[in-house]
Design a protein around this motif. Structure first.
Motif, PDB file in Angstrom:
ATOM      1  N   GLY A 167      10.177   3.755   2.150  1.00 32.75           N
ATOM      2  CA  GLY A 167       9.042   4.755   2.349  1.00 32.75           C
ATOM      3  C   GLY A 167       7.610   4.546   2.431  1.00 32.75           C
ATOM      4  O   GLY A 167       6.735   5.462   2.725  1.00 32.75           O
ATOM      5  N   PHE A 168       7.354   3.344   2.058  1.00 33.83           N
ATOM      6  CA  PHE A 168       5.646   3.123   1.902  1.00 33.83           C
ATOM      7  C   PHE A 168       5.613   1.351   2.395  1.00 33.83           C
ATOM      8  O   PHE A 168       6.805   0.759   2.441  1.00 33.83           O
ATOM      9  N   GLN A 169       4.480   1.095   2.439  1.00 31.97           N
ATOM     10  CA  GLN A 169       4.092  -0.429   2.914  1.00 31.97           C
ATOM     11  C   GLN A 169       4.341  -1.205   1.733  1.00 31.97           C
ATOM     12  O   GLN A 169       3.824  -1.278   0.647  1.00 31.97           O
ATOM     13  N   ARG A 170       5.304  -2.005   1.689  1.00 30.86           N
ATOM     14  CA  ARG A 170       5.859  -3.013   0.675  1.00 30.86           C
ATOM     15  C   ARG A 170       5.109  -4.182   0.529  1.00 30.86           C
ATOM     16  O   ARG A 170       4.454  -4.650   1.405  1.00 30.86           O
ATOM     17  N   PRO A 171       4.813  -4.958  -0.779  1.00 29.94           N
ATOM     18  CA  PRO A 171       4.168  -6.383  -0.843  1.00 29.94           C
ATOM     19  C   PRO A 171       4.590  -7.098   0.288  1.00 29.94           C
ATOM     20  O   PRO A 171       5.939  -7.388   0.430  1.00 29.94           O
ATOM     21  N   PHE A 172       3.783  -7.849   0.956  1.00 31.59           N
ATOM     22  CA  PHE A 172       3.996  -8.617   1.800  1.00 31.59           C
ATOM     23  C   PHE A 172       4.662  -8.138   3.279  1.00 31.59           C
ATOM     24  O   PHE A 172       4.977  -9.112   4.165  1.00 31.59           O
ATOM     25  N   ALA A 219      12.812  -5.760  -2.875  1.00 38.00           N
ATOM     26  CA  ALA A 219      11.831  -6.291  -3.542  1.00 38.00           C
ATOM     27  C   ALA A 219      10.863  -5.128  -3.971  1.00 38.00           C
ATOM     28  O   ALA A 219      10.182  -5.309  -5.033  1.00 38.00           O
ATOM     29  N   GLY A 220      10.703  -3.922  -3.292  1.00 34.10           N
ATOM     30  CA  GLY A 220       9.755  -2.940  -3.598  1.00 34.10           C
ATOM     31  C   GLY A 220       9.888  -1.698  -3.176  1.00 34.10           C
ATOM     32  O   GLY A 220       9.448  -0.709  -3.892  1.00 34.10           O
ATOM     33  N   GLY A 221      11.267  -1.347  -2.594  1.00 34.97           N
ATOM     34  CA  GLY A 221      11.544  -0.005  -2.457  1.00 34.97           C
ATOM     35  C   GLY A 221      11.432   0.510  -1.242  1.00 34.97           C
ATOM     36  O   GLY A 221      11.533  -0.420  -0.171  1.00 34.97           O
ATOM     37  N   THR A 245      14.745  -9.806   6.831  1.00 33.66           N
ATOM     38  CA  THR A 245      15.190  -8.384   7.367  1.00 33.66           C
ATOM     39  C   THR A 245      14.530  -7.435   6.485  1.00 33.66           C
ATOM     40  O   THR A 245      14.173  -7.657   5.277  1.00 33.66           O
ATOM     41  N   GLY A 246      14.576  -6.369   6.961  1.00 38.39           N
ATOM     42  CA  GLY A 246      13.792  -5.284   6.324  1.00 38.39           C
ATOM     43  C   GLY A 246      14.599  -4.809   4.911  1.00 38.39           C
ATOM     44  O   GLY A 246      13.774  -4.531   3.997  1.00 38.39           O
ATOM     45  N   SER A 247      15.750  -5.087   4.731  1.00 34.05           N
ATOM     46  CA  SER A 247      16.406  -4.773   3.548  1.00 34.05           C
ATOM     47  C   SER A 247      15.706  -5.772   2.475  1.00 34.05           C
ATOM     48  O   SER A 247      15.917  -5.413   1.311  1.00 34.05           O
ATOM     49  N   PHE A 248      15.410  -6.853   2.704  1.00 34.45           N
ATOM     50  CA  PHE A 248      14.669  -7.808   1.817  1.00 34.45           C
ATOM     51  C   PHE A 248      13.431  -7.081   1.050  1.00 34.45           C
ATOM     52  O   PHE A 248      13.268  -6.946  -0.079  1.00 34.45           O
ATOM     53  N   PHE A 249      12.602  -6.233   1.817  1.00 30.32           N
ATOM     54  CA  PHE A 249      11.511  -5.624   1.288  1.00 30.32           C
ATOM     55  C   PHE A 249      12.131  -4.410   0.541  1.00 30.32           C
ATOM     56  O   PHE A 249      11.441  -4.194  -0.635  1.00 30.32           O
ATOM     57  N   ASP A 279       0.752  -1.167   0.024  1.00 31.23           N
ATOM     58  CA  ASP A 279      -0.057   0.034  -0.153  1.00 31.23           C
ATOM     59  C   ASP A 279       0.946   1.113   0.136  1.00 31.23           C
ATOM     60  O   ASP A 279       1.465   1.514   1.037  1.00 31.23           O
ATOM     61  N   ARG A 280       0.888   1.988  -1.109  1.00 31.14           N
ATOM     62  CA  ARG A 280       1.716   3.177  -1.181  1.00 31.14           C
ATOM     63  C   ARG A 280       1.236   4.465  -0.267  1.00 31.14           C
ATOM     64  O   ARG A 280       1.942   5.243   0.025  1.00 31.14           O
ATOM     65  N   SER A 281      -0.042   4.160  -0.014  1.00 32.25           N
ATOM     66  CA  SER A 281      -0.699   5.240   1.038  1.00 32.25           C
ATOM     67  C   SER A 281      -0.142   4.928   2.495  1.00 32.25           C
ATOM     68  O   SER A 281      -0.405   5.984   3.429  1.00 32.25           O
ATOM     69  N   ALA A 282       0.434   3.968   2.745  1.00 31.65           N
ATOM     70  CA  ALA A 282       0.696   3.379   4.395  1.00 31.65           C
ATOM     71  C   ALA A 282       2.219   3.560   4.471  1.00 31.65           C
ATOM     72  O   ALA A 282       3.075   3.311   3.503  1.00 31.65           O
TER      73      ALA A 282
END
Length: 227
Positions: A150-155, A146-148, A139-143, A117-120
């Protein structure tokens, strides 16, 4: 409660509920801002002393801001949704609610946890490790890869919820000393210093503890901005 500028009173479902843990985690993250704004917080959940102890240890929610009751007496007095009722008892009713039956918005909120969710806001810091044993740690670096950032990434949110679920299942009878009220939903009330009701929300289903689940505490923004 302290006669602060504002008083935030939250009726939580069973302390082992998805909503209770996720709501507490959101509150803990924003506690410093709430204190600066003069918002004192009290949560009232369904459970006992043992479940309260475990709940606060896991979520970081302050023990002095949590009351527990073994029955949802106040929830009922306020007309909060008791959840789906089925002939098979509370557990079949809970499973049906998790599937969205008698629990509007649950499936879409579960899906949001998987697709992102890019709004979260981002939920897991790049240097944070999420232990989801028996699954491999993440780890957080995995996300980030995978997605960037500053926002809620997939999974990302789904991983947080998986960790919460593993915690509860591993300590089920501590969190749920009784099964009777596992479908009971909660509510949120913000009072002014003179007890005027400024805001209220009654949960309609599982993972519906806020009108804006992407930013669960956004209803407080106008009060935080005044300071």
């Amino acid at each position: 409660m302290e006669k602060d500028k504002y008083r935030l009173i939250i009726l939580l479902p069973q302390l082992g509920d998805f909503d209770s843990i996720e709501y507490a985690q959101a509150l803990v993250a924003d506690m410093p801002r709430l204190r600066v704004a003069g918002i004192s917080t009290l949560a009232i959940g369904i459970g006992n002393a043992g479940s309260a102890e475990r709940f606060c240890t896991f979520t970081g929610f302050p023990k002095q801001s949590l009351l527990v009751d073994e029955e949802p007496i106040l929830h009922r007095a306020l007309g909060l949704y008791g959840g789906l009722k089925t002939p098979g008892g509370p557990w079949p009713a809970l499973f049906l609610m998790c599937a969205g039956i008698g629990s509007p918005g649950t499936l879409s909120e579960v899906l949001r946890g998987y697709i992102g969710d890019r709004s979260a806001p981002q939920r897991i810091a790049n240097n944070e490790t999420i232990n989801i044993s028996p699954f491999p740690s993440v780890t957080g670096s995995f996300f980030s890869r995978a997605g960037g950032e500053g926002f809620q990434r997939p999974f990302e949110l789904a991983t947080v919820r998986l960790r919460n679920m593993i915690e509860v299942l591993g300590n089920l009878r501590t969190y749920l000393p009784r099964d009777d009220f596992i479908t009971q939903r909660g509510g949120t009330y913000l009072l002014d210093c003179d007890d005027t009701l400024l805001y209220s929300h009654q949960d309609k289903g599982i993972l519906g503890f806020s009108e804006t689940m992407a930013k669960p505490l956004s209803f407080l923004d106008q009060y935080l901005d005044r300071n």
